[in-house]
Every structure is written in structure tokens, then in C-alpha cells.
Design a protein around this motif. Structure first.
Motif, PDB file in Angstrom:
ATOM      1  N   ASP A 276       3.573   8.208  -7.644  1.00 13.30           N
ATOM      2  CA  ASP A 276       3.433   9.848  -7.486  1.00 13.30           C
ATOM      3  C   ASP A 276       4.324  10.143  -8.720  1.00 13.30           C
ATOM      4  O   ASP A 276       5.598   9.853  -9.155  1.00 13.30           O
ATOM      5  CB  ASP A 276       4.556  10.221  -6.173  1.00 13.30           C
ATOM      6  N   THR A 277       3.715  10.544  -9.938  1.00  8.91           N
ATOM      7  CA  THR A 277       4.189  11.020 -10.957  1.00  8.91           C
ATOM      8  C   THR A 277       5.211  12.118 -11.068  1.00  8.91           C
ATOM      9  O   THR A 277       6.083  12.293 -11.813  1.00  8.91           O
ATOM     10  CB  THR A 277       3.158  11.442 -12.051  1.00  8.91           C
ATOM     11  N   GLY A 278       5.424  12.869  -9.622  1.00  6.85           N
ATOM     12  CA  GLY A 278       6.688  13.770  -9.456  1.00  6.85           C
ATOM     13  C   GLY A 278       7.986  12.993  -9.277  1.00  6.85           C
ATOM     14  O   GLY A 278       9.093  13.513  -9.349  1.00  6.85           O
ATOM     15  N   ILE A 279       7.764  11.888  -8.894  1.00 10.80           N
ATOM     16  CA  ILE A 279       9.121  10.818  -8.747  1.00 10.80           C
ATOM     17  C   ILE A 279       9.323  10.082  -9.973  1.00 10.80           C
ATOM     18  O   ILE A 279      10.224   9.897 -10.419  1.00 10.80           O
ATOM     19  CB  ILE A 279       8.980  10.215  -7.416  1.00 10.80           C
ATOM     20  N   PHE A 280       8.257   9.261 -10.310  1.00 13.96           N
ATOM     21  CA  PHE A 280       8.448   8.236 -11.469  1.00 13.96           C
ATOM     22  C   PHE A 280       7.331   8.519 -12.595  1.00 13.96           C
ATOM     23  O   PHE A 280       6.123   8.938 -12.130  1.00 13.96           O
ATOM     24  CB  PHE A 280       8.234   6.928 -10.731  1.00 13.96           C
ATOM     25  N   PRO A 281       7.787   8.204 -13.808  1.00  6.94           N
ATOM     26  CA  PRO A 281       6.621   8.506 -14.737  1.00  6.94           C
ATOM     27  C   PRO A 281       5.660   7.336 -14.678  1.00  6.94           C
ATOM     28  O   PRO A 281       5.827   6.458 -14.202  1.00  6.94           O
ATOM     29  CB  PRO A 281       7.584   8.317 -16.197  1.00  6.94           C
ATOM     30  N   GLU A 282       4.494   7.641 -15.157  1.00  4.72           N
ATOM     31  CA  GLU A 282       3.357   6.928 -14.947  1.00  4.72           C
ATOM     32  C   GLU A 282       3.305   5.630 -15.629  1.00  4.72           C
ATOM     33  O   GLU A 282       2.866   4.580 -15.248  1.00  4.72           O
ATOM     34  CB  GLU A 282       1.947   7.704 -15.362  1.00  4.72           C
ATOM     35  N   ASN A 283       4.217   5.545 -16.535  1.00  8.17           N
ATOM     36  CA  ASN A 283       4.527   4.214 -17.252  1.00  8.17           C
ATOM     37  C   ASN A 283       5.826   3.150 -16.414  1.00  8.17           C
ATOM     38  O   ASN A 283       5.901   2.173 -16.921  1.00  8.17           O
ATOM     39  CB  ASN A 283       4.916   4.452 -18.707  1.00  8.17           C
ATOM     40  N   ILE A 284       6.307   3.817 -15.637  1.00  5.87           N
ATOM     41  CA  ILE A 284       7.135   3.181 -14.814  1.00  5.87           C
ATOM     42  C   ILE A 284       7.196   2.800 -13.441  1.00  5.87           C
ATOM     43  O   ILE A 284       7.355   1.851 -12.971  1.00  5.87           O
ATOM     44  CB  ILE A 284       8.500   4.096 -14.937  1.00  5.87           C
TER      45      ILE A 284
ATOM     46  N   ALA B  30       0.892  -1.219   0.045  1.00  7.45           N
ATOM     47  CA  ALA B  30      -0.006  -0.145  -0.074  1.00  7.45           C
ATOM     48  C   ALA B  30       0.829   1.164   0.093  1.00  7.45           C
ATOM     49  O   ALA B  30       0.605   2.148  -0.884  1.00  7.45           O
ATOM     50  CB  ALA B  30      -0.798   0.113   1.194  1.00  7.45           C
ATOM     51  N   LEU B  31       1.724   1.212   0.977  1.00 11.31           N
ATOM     52  CA  LEU B  31       2.642   2.414   0.883  1.00 11.31           C
ATOM     53  C   LEU B  31       3.710   2.563  -0.411  1.00 11.31           C
ATOM     54  O   LEU B  31       3.904   3.752  -0.794  1.00 11.31           O
ATOM     55  CB  LEU B  31       3.493   2.236   2.121  1.00 11.31           C
ATOM     56  N   LEU B  32       4.103   1.460  -0.772  1.00 13.07           N
ATOM     57  CA  LEU B  32       5.077   1.344  -1.892  1.00 13.07           C
ATOM     58  C   LEU B  32       4.071   1.926  -3.162  1.00 13.07           C
ATOM     59  O   LEU B  32       4.528   2.673  -3.969  1.00 13.07           O
ATOM     60  CB  LEU B  32       5.340  -0.051  -2.312  1.00 13.07           C
ATOM     61  N   SER B  33       2.789   1.711  -3.047  1.00  7.07           N
ATOM     62  CA  SER B  33       2.019   2.085  -4.379  1.00  7.07           C
ATOM     63  C   SER B  33       1.710   3.625  -4.291  1.00  7.07           C
ATOM     64  O   SER B  33       1.751   4.376  -5.324  1.00  7.07           O
ATOM     65  CB  SER B  33       0.698   1.588  -4.421  1.00  7.07           C
ATOM     66  N   VAL B  34       1.630   4.191  -2.936  1.00  8.88           N
ATOM     67  CA  VAL B  34       1.800   5.499  -3.009  1.00  8.88           C
ATOM     68  C   VAL B  34       2.935   6.271  -3.817  1.00  8.88           C
ATOM     69  O   VAL B  34       2.754   7.341  -4.320  1.00  8.88           O
ATOM     70  CB  VAL B  34       1.384   6.015  -1.628  1.00  8.88           C
TER      71      VAL B  34
END
Length: 499
Positions: A184-192, A176-180
Motif C-alpha cells: 500500500d503506497t499510501g502507507i509505505f513508499p514502493e521501494n520500502i 499474504a496479508l502483510l504483502s497487502v
């Protein structure tokens, strides 16, 4: 007596079960718990990650052409179908070829499939490797629960088994916490980001594999399958290590059983043993698994959608809520586990099932009245699942200890597969359809179905549960290979060498 192509098969008298059961808790047991029990953390991580990233996977920039309902419905059902299939296949192999070989193979299957899931480029690829990931996890249930119960002393078996199965929720918290973080698209691109969540499962699995290599084969399995010398060596090694650790000699075991060794057992004999010799126990196992499977698979896979659709929670923050629920789930087996060894199996199994079902009915009513928000819904789920998680964990404990040694892994696999197929495949499909409608009354129906099944399973436990607390596995269900009743005499007349 011996035959070509395998170890010698004959009749032996052994004290191995009594020697294992009289061992005090030690570092040797901790090694077993860490090496085998931690796989439930991976399962919790897997299931929770998929539930929490479902909304992100369905977004156009995810790199995967798939819908939310496909992830939480078809994808979830295929994962559970794979787990059921893997349990049956690996359960039979575990009883035939041993616990250790199979719990290494099943973990390898999980690792490879999870890595391939992270590389998904289309819906069919994602679905295929969700099935195969479940296939490996299902095999783990049979191999691991068999080995744990056969290696842990009878005095601690209930609480250890419950806490290990409850550790699933530590993985759920992490997922659950990892998914948060991953969403976060500010950290990782949404496809990564979502791909990295699966990659972490691979890393954790590799660490577990390194520890698991040192976990021994089950001596109970070994002496039945013609490997009495190896069984004796493992127990002697554990005894020596524990005596050095405690600085005191161990008490004599003083109890022996005579076993007619065998290489394998047929499906016909397994079926006859489970359903003809122990029909009440079979009914109990089936009922416990149906109740917990429907509740957990349906709710776990759909919780994120509930928060988003009914309470307006952002898909990127649902992980915080689920982490709280997962923590409540873990506290259940952790705090109640000891009572299964002291208060007793029957009272605790029936009590946790019935109480969690009743509390779920109350939650459904409050939700239907519109009196809940995202926070209070989470609190209600924490209370319900505190009891439900202890009950659900006891289902695995129950079917792993109430049937004869030769059928143990297959019994776990069979009841897991039957119960999970009934509740775990239909559950996500029905539940995702009900919650995706956005109609409160539809979701309430799903809650009530899960509650009713939990209460019904609790009633069955009142009638058929076995008082197994503190008893040797051989006393709870006599091995099919046993030829004399357990004795207090020293093992080993000259014609039947002691082990």
C-alpha cells in the motif's frame, strides 16, 4: 571403550525410546512444538511474500531492477535450489553432530540471509541471498523433523508432525496479508514496503531462536553417539516435570534395546540402507516429494500472476485471495492430522494425494471452460489444497519415520532434495513460463501436470506406504546400531549398563 576427542563409545542397553513413547502430552512437549515447529511459519512467510510482491518488485519505483518473471521463475528456482543444497549439507551434519547444534545454526543462516535480502540493491544480490535463505530453510527441514519425531510420543507423532508442517500455511496467511499492507503506497513508499516484509521475518526468527535455545538434544541421537548419560538426564528431567504436572507417577517403560554406539555413518552405508535395504520405502519417499513439490512450488510462486493476468486482480490485493487459500491449507493438516494416527498412514496418505489430484484435474477443466472467476478459482484451490496440504505434510512424516535412526536426517534431506529438485526447481520455471503467456490452455497444462504427479504418488502410497501409526520408531525401522531385538526385560545387565 573410549577414544580420544569424544565421548566414550561402547555397547549399552537402554529404555530411552520406550520411556519417551509412554509419556503423556505435557508442557514439555508444547515447548518442543513451539521451539521447533514455528520455523515452518517463517518458510511460509518467505515463499508467500515473494510470490505476492513479485509484481511490485518489477515496477520501476521498487529500487530493484528485476522483472516479474525473474522473481517468480529464476528467484523461486534459486530459493528451492538453496533449500535442496542446505538440506543435504545440514542433513549430513545433523546425523553426525546432533539435532540441536544444527537447528540453531540453520536458523542463524536464515536470519542473516533474510536480513541481507531486505537490503537488496541489484538483481544478483537478491538472487544470491534468496539462495542462501533457502539454504538455511532446507537445513531446517532435516534437523527439525528429525528432532520432532524423536521427541514426540508415538501415539501423537503423526498428528503433531502434520500440524507442525502444516503451520507453513499460517506463515503464508501472514505473508499474504502483510504483502497487502506493505504494498500500500499510501502507507509505505514502493521501494520500502517490500523490504519491511523481509525484515519482519528476521524479527520473528529472533523470537523463535530465543525459545529454541531451551529445546533439548534428541536423547535417541545421544545414546547412539556415546552420550548415554546426557540422554538419561534429559529423559529423567522430562519425566520429573511431567509427574509434577500430572500429580501421578508414570508407568514403567519395561522395554529395552541394546545398542552398539558409533560416532558417525558413511555416505556409502546411508545409500546402501536407503536404496538396497528399503527400496520400496525409498520409492515411496521420492514419489511423495515429487508430487507435492511440483504442485506447491509451482502454484505458490505463480498464484499472484494468475490472478493478475487472467482475472484482472490488482497486484496490491492478491494477498487477500492467497490468505484465504492459505487458511484452507492449514485446516487440512489441523482437521485431518488425527486420522493419520487412527485411520492409519496408508489409507490417509494415499487418499489425500489421489483425491487432491483428482480435484485439481476438475479445477483445471473448469478454468479451461472459462467458468471461474477470481473468487470461484480461490474456492476451488481451497478445496484442492485442504487435502493436498495434509498429504504434503505426510511426506515429511513418512521419510522421517520409515528409515533407521542413524540415517533419519539424511533420509529427510535426500528425499526432500531429490523430490524438490525434480518438482520444485523445474516447477516454478515451467509454470512461470506457462502462466506468463496469458493463455488459459498453457496454465491448464501446468495444473494437469501437478495433478497427475499427485495421483501417481497416491498410487505408489497404496502399494508401498507403511502402517506406522502408534508404533515406536525403532519398531518401524530397526536401528543399524541395534544388536538385539527389543525385550520386555528390565534394561541393563551388569556388562551393559542401563540408560
Amino acid at each position: 571403550m573410549s577414544s580420544a576427542g569424544g565421548p566414550a563409545i561402547g555397547t549399552i542397553t537402554t529404555e530411552v525410546p520406550a520411556r519417551l513413547d509412554r509419556l503423556p502430552w505435557s508442557r514439555w512437549h508444547w515447548m518442543i512444538v513451539v521451539g521447533l515447529g514455528t520455523v515452518w511459519i517463517l518458510d511460509g512467510l518467505e515463499v508467500t511474500v515473494v510470490g505476492n510482491i513479485a509484481s511490485r518488485l518489477s515496477e520501476s519505483g521498487s529500487g530493484l531492477p528485476i522483472s516479474d518473471s525473474q522473481v517468480t521463475g529464476l528467484g523461486a528456482a534459486l530459493y528451492v535450489a538453496g533449500a535442496c543444497s542446505g538440506a543435504l549439507v545440514f542433513g549430513w551434519l545433523t546425523d553426525r553432530f546432533g539435532r540441536k547444534k544444527l537447528f540453531l545454526i540453520t536458523l542463524a543462516v536464515y536470519l542473516a540471509s533474510t536480513a541481507m535480502t531486505a537490503l537488496s540493491f541489484s538483481a544478483w544480490w537478491f538472487f544470491l541471498f534468496r539462495f542462501l535463505t533457502g539454504f538455511g530453510i532446507g537445513g531446517e527441514y532435516a534437523a527439525i523433523n528429525s528432532a520432532i519425531d524423536e521427541l514426540i510420543p508415538s501415539k501423537y507423532r503423526g498428528r503433531v508432525d502434520l500440524i507442525i508442517n502444516g503451520s507453513y500455511w499460517l506463515g503464508a496467511m501472514g505473508g499474504a496479508l502483510l504483502s497487502v499492507l506493505a504494498l500500500d503506497t499510501g502507507i509505505f513508499p514502493e521501494n520500502i514496503g517490500w523490504r519491511l516484509t523481509f525484515a519482519l521475518g528476521v524479527v520473528l526468527g529472533l523470537v523463535i531462536l530465543l525459545v529454541r535455545r531451551h529445546v533439548p538434544e534428541s536423547p535417541r541421537w545421544m545414546f547412539i553417539h556415546g552420550q548415554s548419560d546426557g540422554a538419561n538426564a534429559i529423559v529423567e528431567g522430562a519425566e520429573k516435570e511431567i509427574e509434577e504436572e500430572t500429580g501421578a507417577p508414570l508407568p514403567k517403560a519395561g522395554r529395552a534395546i541394546t545398542i552398539e554406539q558409533r560416532r558417525s555413518i558413511s555416505f556409502v552405508e546411508i545409500g546402501r540402507t536407503l536404496f538396497r535395504a528399503y527400496p520400496k520405502r525409498a520409492t515411496l519417499g521420492f514419489s511423495l516429494f515429487i508430487g507435492q513439490a511440483f504442485l506447491y512450488n509451482a502454484i505458490t510462486f505463480g498464484f499472484s500472476s494468475i490472478l493478475v493476468k487472467f482475472f484482472g486482480v490488482s497486484s496490491g490485493t492478491t494477498g487477500y485471495f492467497f490468505a484465504v487459500i492459505a487458511f484452507g491449507n492449514f485446516l487440512g493438516p489441523l482437521l485431518l492430522g488425527r486420522l493419520f494416527d487412527t485411520v492409519g498412514r496408508k489409507k490417509m496418505i494415499s487418499g489425500t494425494y489421489i483425491l487432491s489430484g483428482l480435484l485439481l484435474f476438475v479445477t483445471a477443466w473448469l478454468f479451461d471452460q472459462g467458468w471461474l472467476n477470481a473468487t470461484t478459482m480461490t474456492v476451488c484451490w481451497c478445496v484442492v489444497l485442504f487435502f493436498a496440504s495434509a498429504g504434503a505434510s505426510s511426506a515429511y512424516l513418512t521419510v522421517s519415520e520409515i528409515f533407521p535412526m542413524e540415517t533419519r536426517a539424511m533420509a529427510i534431506a535426500l528425499f526432500y532434495a531429490l523430490g524438490t529438485a525434480a518438482g520444485g526447481i523445474s516447477g516454478p520455471l515451467i509454470f512461470s513460463g506457462l502462466t506468463s503467456s496469458g493463455v488459459v490452455s498453457d496454465a491448464v497444462v501446468a495444473f494437469c501436470i501437478g495433478a497427475a504427479l499427485m495421483v501417481a504418488a497416491g498410487v505408489v502410497a497404496v502399494l508401498f506406504a507403511v502402517d506406522a501409526e502408534g508404533k515406536s520408531l525403532e519398531d518401524i525401522a530397526r536401528p543399524l546400531s541395534q544388536r538385539t531385538k527389543p525385550t520386555g526385560r528390565p534394561a541393563g545387565p551388569p556388562s551393559a549398563p542401563a540408560v
